[in-house]
Each structure stands twice: as structure tokens, then as C-alpha cells.
Design a protein around this motif. Structure first.
Motif, mmCIF file in Angstrom:
data_model
loop_
_atom_site.group_PDB
_atom_site.id
_atom_site.type_symbol
_atom_site.label_atom_id
_atom_site.label_comp_id
_atom_site.label_asym_id
_atom_site.label_seq_id
_atom_site.Cartn_x
_atom_site.Cartn_y
_atom_site.Cartn_z
ATOM 1 N N LYS A 252 0.933 -1.283 -0.039
ATOM 2 C CA LYS A 252 0.143 0.043 -0.061
ATOM 3 C C LYS A 252 0.820 1.241 -0.017
ATOM 4 N N SER A 275 -10.177 8.387 -9.018
ATOM 5 C CA SER A 275 -9.790 7.281 -7.901
ATOM 6 C C SER A 275 -10.862 6.821 -7.318
ATOM 7 N N ASP A 277 -10.871 5.242 -4.475
ATOM 8 C CA ASP A 277 -10.427 5.434 -3.142
ATOM 9 C C ASP A 277 -10.473 7.111 -2.593
ATOM 10 N N LEU A 280 -7.365 8.875 -1.687
ATOM 11 C CA LEU A 280 -6.534 9.513 -2.825
ATOM 12 C C LEU A 280 -6.900 10.662 -3.417
ATOM 13 N N PRO A 338 -4.276 -6.448 -2.498
ATOM 14 C CA PRO A 338 -5.030 -5.217 -2.841
ATOM 15 C C PRO A 338 -5.129 -5.193 -4.106
ATOM 16 N N LEU A 341 -6.620 -1.642 -5.805
ATOM 17 C CA LEU A 341 -5.988 -0.379 -5.823
ATOM 18 C C LEU A 341 -4.802 -0.555 -6.791
ATOM 19 N N ASP A 344 -6.592 0.120 -9.807
ATOM 20 C CA ASP A 344 -7.133 1.709 -10.145
ATOM 21 C C ASP A 344 -5.670 2.468 -10.421
#
Length: 790
Positions: A252, A275, A277, A280, A338, A341, A344
Motif C-alpha cells: 500500500k 480514483s 479510493d 487518494l 489489494p 488498488l 486503480d
């Protein structure tokens, strides 16, 4: 005896040769010690032939001499000790290891002496090998590895760094030559002894980050890759049951550092990416467009600052390579990946593409606050970044295999974004071919027609990359043919070297063909995967023809086999597509798999009454019209032995045949024409076709309307069941059977002649006999006519 003599000679030469002359014979002594491995690994208490006590004495003498050489004051003596200790340890294994603790301490002390680089490198390799071999023996780990490994770690770190007394971290030495030896040794040992490495984890972490985040060109590429692997392996040093969380936190942090670097590298464009997330979205770095692009603060990993677009691209590709190594380095425990992520991040990096001429592509819009020079520099660095992204995606696909299927189409779409804008770059095409080769076996058979159509340009580019470049024409001839250049040609500007263009063009063609072997290899490996896993009916006819033409020109056997095994399906209104079997047979006629495909020799499989497949061999002899012996399915007529499976099957088939009276009654009910018999016998001089069925009557074809088509095998049908037994019939000089539609060359087995004497259930006093099957030609006058209607 020879090993004993060799061992005695080794100890003699070590004790009698002057120390300064030992390096000259060290390689010979090391190979001789390897030949004595059986003597070194024999326990001293084991009973054996006479002379074992002498061997034990010689081995102890060798150990004593190696110990003294490891403490010798001369460089030559220590070098000889390091090399021979490694050879003896590998030859003797446990028997030699259990007494080498003094040697280990002496070798660690050599690392702190000002010996040559080769001596200290060899000492690190020898000690790593000793610790590796002791891992499977808990007693040796307790006696040798546990007390010696901390000193070894400290000594190796001192070779590559300096630890100031007032600071807890180490500083990397400049231009140290030991990085490529120390890093592999630590990677080898940290996973086996994480508890011992735990106090040194912070020091090693600071060193590897200095290598990963160093300026471009500061360290060789293989050293940076080793530093990345060591950084990932440090999660093993986490406390108990927390190594998985440590690995996840590290990946991460790497993803966050990659996003931070992308914020500065892509500031010349306005990104359309958003994103998934929320963290972010809010952590976008602030930009100062008045100064040179760069990150002047440390990132989430703790990497040092950088400035300049080239340095930023290097940092970005390095972080992507680090992410790829996360998916290829073994872990100490189960970890959760992950994947969301990661995808992404790759979506953001693949959306920024080089715009086409005069217009911006989707996802790429110029930032008016950044000058044109920086934007052009970004377009120059973008292919390297995209190649690293596809390398990351390919590593994920190779690791997760079928688990990646739910997001495989997303990965393919991201790669196609890059291919549409950067297909002119050879590195991108190579990475794209490798990625598609990994994806098609997983999702190819389930792809829709629209998805296959989106890959058409990729498949065509693959064909063009496999073919060699076309031979250039004569430049002088081309210039003279152009009317615009006639005036220039009259001015005497012709190139005299162009008259010798033949050999030059050949050399240039061979040079171009071998200039990009990785690209050609990736394209060559992709074609068989396309033919094997992409639905054939969704490939356009022109594309399939281009693929077949390409593999024929390059004579690629795997691709040709894939094309033959996956033919073009028949389309309504058009016959089946042509096959390339003739080209395959011509190009690879000596290959075993091609031979088995074109001319299969698989025998007829027939069932047997026993479960274990064994039956009693029955010898039966029967004579035909010429007085010869029966010949069943290729068995020699002189042997007199009938194959068991044929004998048993014929008995079961003949026992179920209708009686002769029933056959006669059936024959009277049929319409019997003399010309039918004559036509059949003349058209099939060497092939007999017998049909026996109680309920089904077959109507013969009349010779006035069409020519009959005869089977190449004799078929005996059983009335109660639908199973049939086929026995091939032919003669040695049999010609191919010709029909009105197709001419086929058939290789069949020797003929089968059945008489009434061969039937075990026939009665001697019965007037009704089974008809005799005669396969001889009926064209001669002296031969009798045979009624084939049974």
C-alpha cells in the motif's frame, strides 16, 4: 581405493607446497576434494574395510591444515582456505559441517581484514552456503548458525555501509563492489532466520531504500532489482503472525508513492481519471508550475527527493517494478492482495496516452500552465511507463491465473488503450503480445465477437512483426524512375555504391531480422495461442487467411499445428475453409507429431469378455478355397495362431447370425438382378462387403443411375445390438478405391476369409452351409460367380 589415494595426495600437497604457490593449484585441489565426497560423508564410527581409520586421519589432517590457512598471515593462504572450505563442506555435508565451527569464525574474521575483493566475496559465498546447509539440521543450527549469524550480518553490512555512532541508521558506501554479493546472501537467509534478522531490519531497510530511490544511473539495474527483492523480504522479520499485515502495508505504501510520483510526472496534462479510493482524491500533491518538475520531499516509502522529468520517469518505472516484485517474491504466510488498488493505479497510468496528430485522445488534455517542452518530454518518457505497467499486469495474471478471470477483461481493455496510441513502439508491442498471450487461455474461449474484433489490429501487427522486412529496391533505380528526379540525375549525382546493392540489401535484411529477437519471439508465441483459444468463427476470413499465410511463410510448426487442429468452420452458403496440412507435411515431414497427425496408426480397440482383458488363446486353422490357412487381421498365415480378441469376437458375432434357411427366405423376398451381381463384382475386385441383418434390408444402387460407393472395410453387424466390428481387407498390391465424388488413399489390413469350417456351431450333416466369402477377382473365366446377397 582411488578416493583414498586422492585424499592422501591432497593432504600431502597442502602440507608440502609453499603457501605463496597454493593459489596456483587451488582449483585442482577443490575439484579433487569433490571427487572424495563419499569419504568425507562417511561417519567415522561406521564399520568398513581396512583403511577407514587412515581416511579419518587424513580428513582430520585436512581440517587442521585448512584451519591454519584461514588464520594465515598471507593473502594467498586465506584465499586457499576460503575456496577449499567451500569445496569440503559441499562434499562432506553433515559429517564435515559438525566440526567446522572454528572455520566459520575464521572466515567471518576475514571479512573484516583488508583482503582483496575476490577473497572477501568468496568468504561471503562460503559462509552463506554453510548457513544454508545447516538449516535442515536443528543441532547444527543451534551450534553453528545461531551464534555465528549475527556476526556475519554485521560484517556484511560493514562491507557496504558505514554506521555512525550517533545515528541509528547506516549510510551506504559510495562505489562499493559488494552489493551484488551481500544482497543475495541476505535474501537467502532472511526468510530462514527471521528472528535473528529482526534487530537488523531497520538498518537493512535504510540501505535498500537508498539504492531504490537513488539517482538514475547510480547503481546497476541488477543491483536495484536485488535491493527491491530484499525490501520485500523484510516483512519476514515482523513479529509472529503479523508478516501478512506487514506485506500488505508495504505494498500500500508503494502504491501511494507511485500515485505521488504520477502527480508530478503527469502535471503537463489534465487527467480525466478519478480514483475509487476517497483517500487518494484528497491527497493530490500541490504543484508549483514556476519551478522544474520534481518532488522535493520524501514520499510514503521514505524515498529521497528527485527533480527533472527524466528522474521522475525513472522513479515511476522503478516503483512499478517494485510492485511487480511484490507478486513474484515468496512470502512467509498467506497475504491478501489489494488488487483493486493496483488496477486503480494502472487505470490512471494507461489513460494518459500520446495524442494523435492535431487532436487529443480520450483522457489526455494538455495543461495550459505547463510549457510545450515539458509536455514533449512527457510523450518521450510515456512508452517506458506504459511498458512497465503492462509488465505489472502480466505478472499479476501469471501469479493469479484463473482467479484473475473476473477482472481479466478490464486488464485487456487497459492494455488496448495503450496499444492504440503506442503501437509504433516496439517495447509496447512486445509487452502487449506477452500480456495477451497470458490472458487468452483464460478468457479467450468465452470472448464475444465484439471483443475479438477489438483485437484485430493487434493480431495483424503480430503477423507483420513475424515476417521479415521486405527487400529494399535499388535506390538509384527508384530515383531514376521518378520524373521529378530526372533533372537531378542528369547532374551526375548518382551514388556509385548503389551498383553493388545486392549484397548490401541481403546483409541489411538479415540484420533487420535479427535486430529485435524479443519482439519476434513474443509475436511467434502469440499466434498459436490465438488459433487455439480464440473462437475461430469470430475471426474475419481475411484475418485468418493472413495468419495462415504468415505461419506458412515462416514454417512455424506450433502455429501450423494449431491451425490444422482448429480449422475454419463451414459457413452457410460456403464450403469449409482450406487446410494447411500439405504445407505442414512438406515443412516438417520428419517430426513425430506431424507424422502421427497425418498418418495415424492407432489399432482397432475391441472389447473382451473378461474384466481384466485376458482371454484364453484358441488356435484354429481353416483352409480357404486355395488350401491356405486363415489369416485374421494381419496375422501371418504360417503361424497358425489366431489373435484372441478377433477369435472371441467372431465367435460371438457368428453365433448371433440368422440361420441359413432364414437367409434364403430373406433372399427370395428381395429383388435379385443378375446385373447387380456382375456390376458389384467387377467394381470391387479386391474388397468384400458383407451385411447380415434380420430386420433391415438394404436396397442396392443400380448401375444405370449412379456408381456405387464401396466401403474400405468389411462390416459385420449384430442384430440384437448396434455394435459393429470392422476388419480391414486388402491385398499387398491393392490400388486406391475410387468413387464418383472423392478419391481417397486408404491403407487397410490383410483380408479375412471365412468358411463354414471356421464356424464352431455349423452342423456336418446339414445341407445348408454358410456362403463362402471369396475376395479374389471375378474377372477371370475360370472363377465361379459368388452371390454376395447372403
Amino acid at each position: 581405493m582411488a578416493a583414498t589415494t586422492t585424499l592422501r595426495a591432497i593432504t600431502h600437497r597442502l602440507t608440502t607446497t609453499p603457501v605463496h604457490e597454493l593459489p596456483q593449484i587451488t582449483s585442482f585441489l577443490a575439484s579433487s576434494i569433490s571427487d572424495c565426497g563419499e569419504l568425507f560423508s562417511t561417519p567415522p564410527g561406521q564399520k568398513g574395510p581396512k583403511g577407514d581409520s587412515d581416511n579419518a586421519a587424513q580428513i582430520q589432517k585436512l581440517k587442521t591444515r585448512l584451519t591454519s590457512l584461514s588464520l594465515d598471515r598471507t593473502v594467498e593462504g586465506r584465499w586457499t582456505a576460503v575456496v577449499l572450505v567451500k569445496a569440503a563442506v559441499e562434499a562432506g555435508q553433515w559429517e564435515f559441517l559438525r566440526g567446522c565451527e572454528p572455520l566459520v569464525r575464521n572466515l567471518i574474521s576475514i571479512l573484516g581484514k583488508p583482503d582483496p575483493v575476490s577473497t572477501r566475496k568468496m568468504a561471503v559465498i562460503t559462509l552463506t552456503r554453510i548457513f544454508h546447509l545447516t538449516y535442515q539440521y536443528p543441532t547444527l543450527v543451534r551450534e553453528i548458525t545461531t551464534p555465528s549469524l549475527p556476526s556475519f550480518i554485521t560484517a556484511t553490512l560493514n562491507l557496504i555501509s558505514i554506521k555512525p555512532s550517533a545515528e541509528p541508521i547506516r549510510k551506504l558506501r559510495s562505489n562499493t563492489p559488494f552489493l551484488d554479493i551481500v544482497f543475495p546472501a541476505l535474501i537467502e537467509l532472511v526468510g530462514r532466520h527471521p528472528t535473528i534478522f529482526r534487530p537488523f531490519s531497520a538498518q537493512i531497510h535504510s540501505l535498500v531504500l537508498a539504492v531504490i530511490g537513488g539517482a538514475p544511473g547510480s547503481f546497476p539495474g541488477h543491483v536495484v532489482k536485488l535491493a527491491e527483492r530484499l525490501f520485500i523480504s523484510l516483512h519476514n522479520c515482523a513479529p509472529k503472525n503479523t508478516s501478512g499485515d506487514e506485506w500488505k502495508n508495504a505494498i500500500k505504501a508503494t502504491i501511494a508513492a507511485t500515485h505521488r510520483a504520477s502527480d508530478y510526472v503527469f502535471r503537463a496534462v489534465v487527467e480525466q481519471w478519478e480514483s475509487a479510493d476517497p483517500a487518494l482524491r484528497q491527497s493530490t500533491a500541490t504543484q508549483n508550475y514556476g519551478q522544474e518538475v520534481g518532488d522535493y520531499a520524501s514520499d510514503a516509502l521514505g524515498l529521497s527527493s528527485w527533480h527533472g522529468l527524466h528522474a521522475g520517469a525513472e522513479r515511476l518505472t522503478g516503483l512499478l517494478q517494485l510492485l511487480s516484485d511484490f507478486f513474484s517474491t515468496p512470502t512467509a504466510s498467506t497475504v491478501s492482495v489489494p488488487l483493486g488498488l493496483v488496477l486503480d493505479l494502472t487505470a490512471r497510468l494507461t489513460l494518459v496516452t500520446i495524442p494523435s496528430e492535431g487532436a487529443d485522445t480520450v483522457g489526455t488534455q494538455s495543461n495550459p500552465q505547463v510549457g510545450r517542452e515539458e509536455r514533449d518530454a512527457l510523450w518521450a518518457e510515456l512508452p517506458r511507463i506504459h511498458t512497465a505497467v503492462m509488465g505489472l499486469l502480466m505478472r499479476i495474471v501469471d501469479l493469479m491465473q484463473t482467479s484473475i478471470v473476473p477482472v481479466a477483461q478490464t486488464i485487456l481493455e487497459q492494455a488496448l488503450w495503450v496499444f492504440r496510441s503506442g503501437k509504433s513502439n516496439r517495447a509496447i508491442r512486445t509487452a502487449m503480445y506477452q500480456l495477451v498471450q497470458s490472458l487468452l487461455p483464460l478468457i479467450g474461449p468465452t470472448m464475444a465477437k465484439q471483443n475479438v474484433s477489438s483485437l484485430t489490429n493487434l493480431f495483424r501487427a503480430c503477423c507483420s512483426d513475424i515476417l521479415p522486412p521486405a527487400e529494399d529496391a535499388n535506390p538509384s533505380a527508384a530515383s531514376s524512375a521518378d520524373p521529378k528526379n530526372k533533372a537531378k540525375a542528369t547532374q551526375g549525382t548518382a551514388n556509385a555504391d548503389s551498383f553493388f546493392h545486392v549484397d548490401a540489401n541481403k546483409n541489411r535484411q538479415s540484420k533487420l531480422t535479427s535486430s529485435f529477437p524479443e519482439l519476434q519471439l513474443a509475436a511467434t508465441q502469440l499466434l498459436p495461442v490465438i488459433l487455439s483459444f480464440v473462437p475461430t468463427e469470430y475471426l474475419a476470413p481475411s484475418l485468418r487467411a493472413e495468419i495462415d499465410r504468415t505461419i506458412i511463410l515462416v514454417s512455424d510448426k506450433p502455429a501450423m499445428l494449431a491451425s490444422v487442429l482448429n480449422p475454419v468452420p463451414a459457413i452457410k452458403g460456403r464450403g469449409p475453409g482450406p487446410s494447411i496440412i500439405p504445407f505442414l507435411a512438406r515443412a516438417h515431414s520428419a517430426e513425430m507429431d506431424v507424422e502421427s497427425l497425418i498418418r495415424p496408426r492407432m489399432p482397432v480397440l475391441m472389447s473382451t469378455p473378461d474384466l481384466n482383458g485376458q482371454v484364453t488363446i484358441v488356435e484354429e486353422e481353416a483352409e480357404d478355397e486355395d488350401g491356405g490357412e486363415m489369416d485374421y487381421a494381419g496375422v501371418s498365415a504360417t503361424s497358425g495362431t489366431t489373435p484372441t480378441f478377433i477369435t472371441t469376437t467372431l465367435k460371438s458375432q457368428l453365433s448371433n447370425m440368422p440361420s441359413v434357411a432364414e437367409q434364403n427366405s430373406q433372399s427370395l423376398a428381395k429383388r435379385s438382378l443378375p446385373q447387380d451381381t456382375s456390376v458389384q463384382s467387377s467394381a470391387l475386385p479386391q474388397t468384400t462387403h458383407v451385411e447380415r441383418n434380420e430386420n433391415v434390408q438394404t436396397k442396392k444402387a443400380r448401375h444405370e443411375t449412379e456408381a456405387p460407393t464401396f466401403a474400405a472395410q468389411t462390416v459385420v453387424e449384430n442384430t440384437p445390438s448396434t455394435s459393429t466390428t470392422s476388419v480391414g481387407t486388402s491385398r499387398a498390391n491393392q490400388q486406391p478405391v475410387a468413387t464418383s465424388a472423392v478419391t481417397t488413399n486408404i491403407t487397410t489390413k490383410p483380408a479375412v476369409s471365412m468358411t463354414a469350417a471356421a464356424v464352431p456351431n455349423a452342423e456336418d450333416d446339414s445341407d445348408d452351409e454358410l456362403p463362402t466369402l471369396n475376395i479374389d477377382s471375378d474377372t477371370d473365366d475360370e472363377d465361379e460367380d459368388v452371390n454376395m446377397e447372403g
